[in-house]
Design a protein around this motif. Structure first.
Motif, PDB file in Angstrom:
ATOM      1  N   SER A 108      21.184 -20.487   8.710  1.00 53.12           N
ATOM      2  CA  SER A 108      22.364 -19.663   8.056  1.00 53.12           C
ATOM      3  C   SER A 108      22.003 -18.553   7.552  1.00 53.12           C
ATOM      4  O   SER A 108      20.839 -17.999   7.086  1.00 53.12           O
ATOM      5  CB  SER A 108      22.704 -20.536   6.797  1.00 53.12           C
ATOM      6  N   PRO A 109      22.919 -17.305   7.782  1.00 56.35           N
ATOM      7  CA  PRO A 109      22.570 -15.981   7.429  1.00 56.35           C
ATOM      8  C   PRO A 109      22.520 -16.015   6.012  1.00 56.35           C
ATOM      9  O   PRO A 109      21.887 -14.787   5.391  1.00 56.35           O
ATOM     10  CB  PRO A 109      24.103 -15.194   7.959  1.00 56.35           C
ATOM     11  N   ASN A 110      23.049 -16.777   5.240  1.00 56.85           N
ATOM     12  CA  ASN A 110      22.803 -16.840   3.711  1.00 56.85           C
ATOM     13  C   ASN A 110      21.333 -16.954   3.396  1.00 56.85           C
ATOM     14  O   ASN A 110      20.926 -16.269   2.457  1.00 56.85           O
ATOM     15  CB  ASN A 110      23.579 -18.071   3.128  1.00 56.85           C
ATOM     16  N   VAL A 111      20.671 -17.623   4.027  1.00 59.52           N
ATOM     17  CA  VAL A 111      19.166 -17.895   3.808  1.00 59.52           C
ATOM     18  C   VAL A 111      18.484 -16.725   4.219  1.00 59.52           C
ATOM     19  O   VAL A 111      17.675 -16.202   3.362  1.00 59.52           O
ATOM     20  CB  VAL A 111      18.683 -19.041   4.873  1.00 59.52           C
ATOM     21  N   GLN A 112      18.862 -16.087   5.299  1.00 63.82           N
ATOM     22  CA  GLN A 112      18.060 -14.801   5.854  1.00 63.82           C
ATOM     23  C   GLN A 112      18.379 -13.656   4.783  1.00 63.82           C
ATOM     24  O   GLN A 112      17.373 -13.244   4.240  1.00 63.82           O
ATOM     25  CB  GLN A 112      18.608 -14.458   6.947  1.00 63.82           C
TER      26      GLN A 112
ATOM     27  N   ALA B 289      13.539 -28.348   4.919  1.00 68.69           N
ATOM     28  CA  ALA B 289      13.940 -28.249   3.500  1.00 68.69           C
ATOM     29  C   ALA B 289      15.214 -28.479   3.264  1.00 68.69           C
ATOM     30  O   ALA B 289      15.827 -29.087   2.214  1.00 68.69           O
ATOM     31  CB  ALA B 289      13.256 -26.909   3.202  1.00 68.69           C
ATOM     32  N   ALA B 290      16.228 -28.017   4.107  1.00 69.96           N
ATOM     33  CA  ALA B 290      17.528 -28.279   3.964  1.00 69.96           C
ATOM     34  C   ALA B 290      17.969 -29.854   3.799  1.00 69.96           C
ATOM     35  O   ALA B 290      18.809 -29.934   3.298  1.00 69.96           O
ATOM     36  CB  ALA B 290      18.239 -27.509   5.010  1.00 69.96           C
ATOM     37  N   HIS B 291      17.276 -30.527   4.685  1.00 67.29           N
ATOM     38  CA  HIS B 291      17.425 -32.014   4.643  1.00 67.29           C
ATOM     39  C   HIS B 291      17.096 -32.539   3.504  1.00 67.29           C
ATOM     40  O   HIS B 291      17.331 -33.364   2.866  1.00 67.29           O
ATOM     41  CB  HIS B 291      16.991 -32.445   6.125  1.00 67.29           C
ATOM     42  N   LYS B 292      15.908 -32.086   2.915  1.00 68.01           N
ATOM     43  CA  LYS B 292      15.054 -32.534   1.904  1.00 68.01           C
ATOM     44  C   LYS B 292      15.861 -32.374   0.559  1.00 68.01           C
ATOM     45  O   LYS B 292      15.916 -33.468  -0.199  1.00 68.01           O
ATOM     46  CB  LYS B 292      13.701 -32.004   1.812  1.00 68.01           C
ATOM     47  N   TYR B 293      16.375 -31.370   0.206  1.00 67.04           N
ATOM     48  CA  TYR B 293      17.158 -31.080  -0.700  1.00 67.04           C
ATOM     49  C   TYR B 293      18.692 -30.996  -1.114  1.00 67.04           C
ATOM     50  O   TYR B 293      19.077 -31.279  -1.988  1.00 67.04           O
ATOM     51  CB  TYR B 293      16.662 -29.464  -1.346  1.00 67.04           C
ATOM     52  N   PHE B 294      19.361 -30.720   0.272  1.00 61.50           N
ATOM     53  CA  PHE B 294      20.714 -30.677   0.262  1.00 61.50           C
ATOM     54  C   PHE B 294      21.299 -31.575   1.385  1.00 61.50           C
ATOM     55  O   PHE B 294      22.514 -31.621   1.501  1.00 61.50           O
ATOM     56  CB  PHE B 294      21.051 -29.226   0.497  1.00 61.50           C
ATOM     57  N   GLY B 295      20.719 -32.324   2.222  1.00 65.57           N
ATOM     58  CA  GLY B 295      20.984 -33.344   3.078  1.00 65.57           C
ATOM     59  C   GLY B 295      21.893 -32.705   4.177  1.00 65.57           C
ATOM     60  O   GLY B 295      22.878 -33.245   4.668  1.00 65.57           O
ATOM     61  N   THR B 296      21.464 -31.529   4.737  1.00 62.23           N
ATOM     62  CA  THR B 296      22.146 -30.817   5.819  1.00 62.23           C
ATOM     63  C   THR B 296      21.595 -30.077   6.648  1.00 62.23           C
ATOM     64  O   THR B 296      20.007 -30.028   6.279  1.00 62.23           O
ATOM     65  CB  THR B 296      23.195 -29.985   5.225  1.00 62.23           C
ATOM     66  N   ASP B 297      21.808 -29.320   7.618  1.00 62.14           N
ATOM     67  CA  ASP B 297      21.115 -28.535   8.582  1.00 62.14           C
ATOM     68  C   ASP B 297      20.952 -27.345   7.865  1.00 62.14           C
ATOM     69  O   ASP B 297      21.835 -26.730   6.996  1.00 62.14           O
ATOM     70  CB  ASP B 297      21.541 -28.606   9.985  1.00 62.14           C
ATOM     71  N   ALA B 298      19.989 -26.409   8.447  1.00 62.72           N
ATOM     72  CA  ALA B 298      19.793 -25.007   8.012  1.00 62.72           C
ATOM     73  C   ALA B 298      20.932 -24.038   8.359  1.00 62.72           C
ATOM     74  O   ALA B 298      21.103 -23.119   7.496  1.00 62.72           O
ATOM     75  CB  ALA B 298      18.363 -24.439   8.496  1.00 62.72           C
ATOM     76  N   ALA B 299      21.432 -24.502   9.354  1.00 61.83           N
ATOM     77  CA  ALA B 299      22.762 -23.702   9.536  1.00 61.83           C
ATOM     78  C   ALA B 299      24.005 -23.749   8.823  1.00 61.83           C
ATOM     79  O   ALA B 299      24.858 -22.883   8.806  1.00 61.83           O
ATOM     80  CB  ALA B 299      23.226 -24.254  11.150  1.00 61.83           C
ATOM     81  N   HIS B 300      23.825 -24.754   7.731  1.00 59.10           N
ATOM     82  CA  HIS B 300      25.189 -25.005   7.090  1.00 59.10           C
ATOM     83  C   HIS B 300      24.928 -24.822   5.460  1.00 59.10           C
ATOM     84  O   HIS B 300      25.560 -25.020   4.677  1.00 59.10           O
ATOM     85  CB  HIS B 300      25.730 -26.323   7.326  1.00 59.10           C
ATOM     86  N   LEU B 301      23.514 -24.136   5.327  1.00 62.10           N
ATOM     87  CA  LEU B 301      23.305 -23.918   3.900  1.00 62.10           C
ATOM     88  C   LEU B 301      24.396 -23.005   3.287  1.00 62.10           C
ATOM     89  O   LEU B 301      24.752 -21.777   3.663  1.00 62.10           O
ATOM     90  CB  LEU B 301      21.948 -23.533   3.534  1.00 62.10           C
ATOM     91  N   THR B 302      24.690 -23.163   2.099  1.00 61.36           N
ATOM     92  CA  THR B 302      25.653 -22.301   1.401  1.00 61.36           C
ATOM     93  C   THR B 302      24.907 -21.275   0.737  1.00 61.36           C
ATOM     94  O   THR B 302      23.596 -21.343   0.635  1.00 61.36           O
ATOM     95  CB  THR B 302      26.625 -22.944   0.279  1.00 61.36           C
ATOM     96  N   VAL B 303      25.476 -20.153   0.016  1.00 58.93           N
ATOM     97  CA  VAL B 303      24.764 -19.161  -0.800  1.00 58.93           C
ATOM     98  C   VAL B 303      24.021 -19.717  -1.890  1.00 58.93           C
ATOM     99  O   VAL B 303      22.778 -19.332  -1.889  1.00 58.93           O
ATOM    100  CB  VAL B 303      25.931 -18.181  -1.391  1.00 58.93           C
ATOM    101  N   PRO B 304      24.582 -20.617  -2.883  1.00 60.54           N
ATOM    102  CA  PRO B 304      23.658 -21.125  -3.848  1.00 60.54           C
ATOM    103  C   PRO B 304      22.576 -22.052  -3.357  1.00 60.54           C
ATOM    104  O   PRO B 304      21.557 -21.822  -3.780  1.00 60.54           O
ATOM    105  CB  PRO B 304      24.724 -21.852  -4.590  1.00 60.54           C
TER     106      PRO B 304
END
Length: 706
Positions: A103-107, A212-227
């Motif tokens: 996700s660009p949010n992560v970058q 890490a995205a799966h470990k803490y938020f149950g999603t792929d890195a591509a779908h991480l939100t800003v928070p």
């Protein structure tokens, strides 16, 4: 009053020394200018800087920076003897994903927090370097030998994790800077950011943003939100301290700081930051650890060999995407591992619950390749104690074929030679070997003494051929003996340092391979992440231990061990196996029948299997029972019955020595009978001729008179 006197004394001393100081100053100034020392000092400083820079540049240029992306993208895989993938090795590596799947949010969150000038610098920050030198000077004054903080760029953090240690010193910092410059020369900013995010540590044993995205938020890195992205970016400075599962409040506070930094850099607006800061922090763990370290003791041994023989480091092997080709047979290995989980195949635990330990190793006698290895019972520890390769125990009677019977055949004895079987004392120390149960028969043939592991004939025979010959024979088998082992106790395996199961298996490959022994080894080939072959069919030493004729005779005698000797109960059903059993006494236990070690070595032309059992620490409460070689039998028998069906099932080219001896004896009886029969016929003919002569004589006398 005293102070005035002190001041007067100091002034007087200064006045006295002033002319000398002025004279020295004038001479030094004249000397300094005459030899232009300022210029030489500048030249020296510049030369030092040049040498350091040249050295660091050379190190950076030769650090294989061009392979870094491939190394981070790819996992190290282990391949078996058939080039099939057997498992993977990784330690600081997660699921690698390309930048367009992050996700660009992560970058934005990471760049805002860790390196705002990432897209405008060439691998290092001048401000960061200045801050590092300031902190170094401060710590030197405080007598601290490290750098606190440092302002490293993302590229510097990447090379620190990929190439360097975590020590905080000036030397490491300089290396980091030059490596970062080289990385910037080779890769684009997008590649660097992708490698950094995939190689970063996020706590709880998780590496890389995807896991890490799966470990803490149950999603792929591509779908991480800003928070969510802000949480992960905030963890980079302290993965354990800002862990949202273990420290939710600290993680939320850190998240809000990161959101504020994102607003400062324009990644988000201030109103968005304020809004996001009000959202609750929730976690969801869907991460599943994939343990592909399927054959732990074998993989441990592969890593050890790659380090000791080929100069790789554990970190290189685990993280740099190698392909390592081995002699592993997955069928053998899987079955050995399953057998070691079966408590019914082992003696009972001691009264305090301590397990009887064991180790097994299977070797291809034709090339020395280790095909399977298990180094213990119970929980495996990564690169921990491997009893198959590291335990050193006295081999007991498994040494008799190596130290006694092989050199005896080479020195004129035969498989059926009669040996003395009497209780005898030798030498000035009156060394007196004893047979099991103190039974002595006076004499017995060699093949029978070997099959039944009788001690007295073995020591008698070693004494006859000479200890030196036995000692040299054992050395040719690759057993690590020392001069202190050069005595008659060698016949019964009385070694000072002992042997490992792998060493003993390697020794017995000489019998299975027509007298030639090849050093045991695991690795056939190593290919790096870029496809370069760095190890290819390495040359492994071979040793001519005995002639094929002697090897054949030894196999003939050792077939009797499993047919009617000490290994009869361990013989795999439906198969012919040669080999030897062995056991050693447990001293100082107060139990005359206590045993320290039990061994069985068995082989066919296709495989050599060595199995050992014993306690890690033998004492009166921890020892095996009975000196016979049958205690380890159930495990060995089961292992062989499950391994041999997967071999070529090559047959021995000889028979059991007892069968040959009976056939020889039968032949002797036959020729004795033939010889006796021929004599009887001659006697009958002679008697018939005499009778005929008497009849003619009587007829002649009757007809013609006297």
């Amino acid at each position: 009053m005293n102070n005035n006197r002190g001041n007067q004394s100091k002034q007087g001393f200064k006045a006295m020394m002033s002319p000398y100081y002025q004279r020295f100053k004038r001479h030094f100034s004249r000397f300094w200018h005459r030899y232009q020392l300022t210029r030489w000092l500048i030249v020296g400083i510049l030369t030092l800087i040049f040498v350091i820079s040249a050295t660091l540049t050379f190190q950076a240029k030769t650090a294989n920076v061009g392979d870094l992306k491939a190394q981070l993208e790819k996992t190290t895989y282990i391949y078996d003897k058939s080039n099939q993938r057997a498992g993977s090795l990784y330690k600081q590596k997660g699921t690698f994903v390309s930048l367009n799947r992050i996700s660009p949010n992560v970058q934005k969150a990471v760049i805002s927090t860790e390196d705002r000038n990432f897209y405008h610098e060439h691998g290092f920050s001048v401000k960061g370097i200045a801050r590092a030198f300031f902190l170094l000077a401060k710590n030197k004054l405080l007598h601290r030998d490290y750098i606190s903080g440092g302002g490293s760029t993302l590229t510097q953090q990447l090379v620190k994790n990929a190439f360097l240690t975590q020590e905080q010193t000036l030397t490491r910092k300089l290396k980091e800077i030059f490596l970062a410059i080289e990385v910037e020369n080779v890769y684009s900013k997008q590649d660097i950011l992708s490698m950094y995010l995939n190689n970063a540590y996020f706590g709880n044993g998780v590496w890389g943003v995807q896991d890490a995205a799966h470990k803490y938020f149950g999603t792929d890195a591509a779908h991480l939100t800003v928070p969510e992205s802000a949480v992960l970016a905030g963890m980079l400075t302290s993965p354990s301290g800002f862990n949202p599962i273990d420290h939710p409040q600290a993680s939320k506070d850190r998240r809000n700081v990161v959101l504020g930094l994102m607003a400062e850099t324009g990644a988000i607006t201030k109103s968005q930051a304020t809004s996001y800061q009000q959202t609750p922090l929730t976690t969801q763990d869907t991460y599943q650890y994939k343990d592909s370290y399927r054959y732990p003791y074998y993989f441990d041994a592969v890593i050890d060999e790659a380090i000791s023989k080929y100069g790789l480091t554990e970190s290189d092997i685990m993280n740099h995407g190698y392909k390592i080709y081995t002699y592993l047979d997955q069928n053998y290995q899987a079955r050995l591992q399953e057998n070691f989980k079966n408590d019914y195949l082992f003696p009972q635990n001691s009264t305090d619950g301590t397990k009887v330990q064991a180790a097994s190793v299977a070797v291809n006698p034709n090339n020395g390749g280790v095909m399977a290895v298990v180094g213990g019972r119970g929980k495996h520890v990564f690169r921990g104690y491997n009893r198959a390769t590291q335990v050193k125990r006295q081999p007991g009677s498994t040494m008799k074929p190596l130290a006694v019977y092989t050199p005896a055949l080479e020195n004129g004895y035969f498989y059926d030679s009669e040996l003395q079987n009497k209780k005898t004392s030798y030498g000035s120390n009156h060394y007196t070997p004893k047979n099991y149960n103190n039974v002595y028969t006076g004499k017995m043939p060699m093949y029978e003494a070997l099959a039944n592991s009788v001690n007295a004939p073995a020591v008698w025979l070693l004494n006859k051929i000479g200890v030196d010959k036995g000692y040299e024979s054992v050395k040719k088998f690759g057993i690590p003996v020392t001069k202190s082992d050069k005595n008659l106790a060698l016949a019964l395996g009385g070694l000072n340092k002992g042997v490992s199961p792998q060493e003993l298996a390697g020794a017995y490959t000489a019998f299975a391979n027509n007298g030639t022994r090849t050093d045991t080894h695991y690795i056939r080939k190593i290919v790096d992440a870029s496809g370069n072959v760095i190890v290819d069919n390495p040359r492994v030493a071979t040793h001519d231990v005995m002639t094929p004729k002697v090897a054949k005779q030894m196999t003939s005698m050792m077939l009797g061990v499993f047919n009617n000797g000490t290994g009869a109960t361990a013989k795999p059903y439906g198969y012919s196996v040669a080999g030897k059993t062995g056991s050693t006494e447990a001293d100082d236990t107060g139990d005359g029948d206590a045993t320290r070690d039990k061994w069985i070595v068995g082989y066919t032309p296709d495989v050599v299997l060595t199995t050992w059992e014993g306690f890690d620490n033998t004492n009166k409460n921890h020892h095996l029972e009975n000196l016979s070689g049958t205690g380890v039998g159930p495990l060995f028998k089961t292992e062989m019955e499950e391994i041999l069906p997967y071999t070529k099932q090559t047959q021995f080219d000889t028979q059991d020595a007892s069968t040959l001896a009976k056939a020889s004896q039968s032949d002797d009886n036959f020729w004795d009978s033939v010889q006796k029969g021929a004599g009887d016929v001659g006697d009958q003919i002679e008697q018939g001729a005499n009778n005929a002569a008497d009849t003619v004589k009587k007829w002649w006398q009757g007809a013609f008179g006297n």
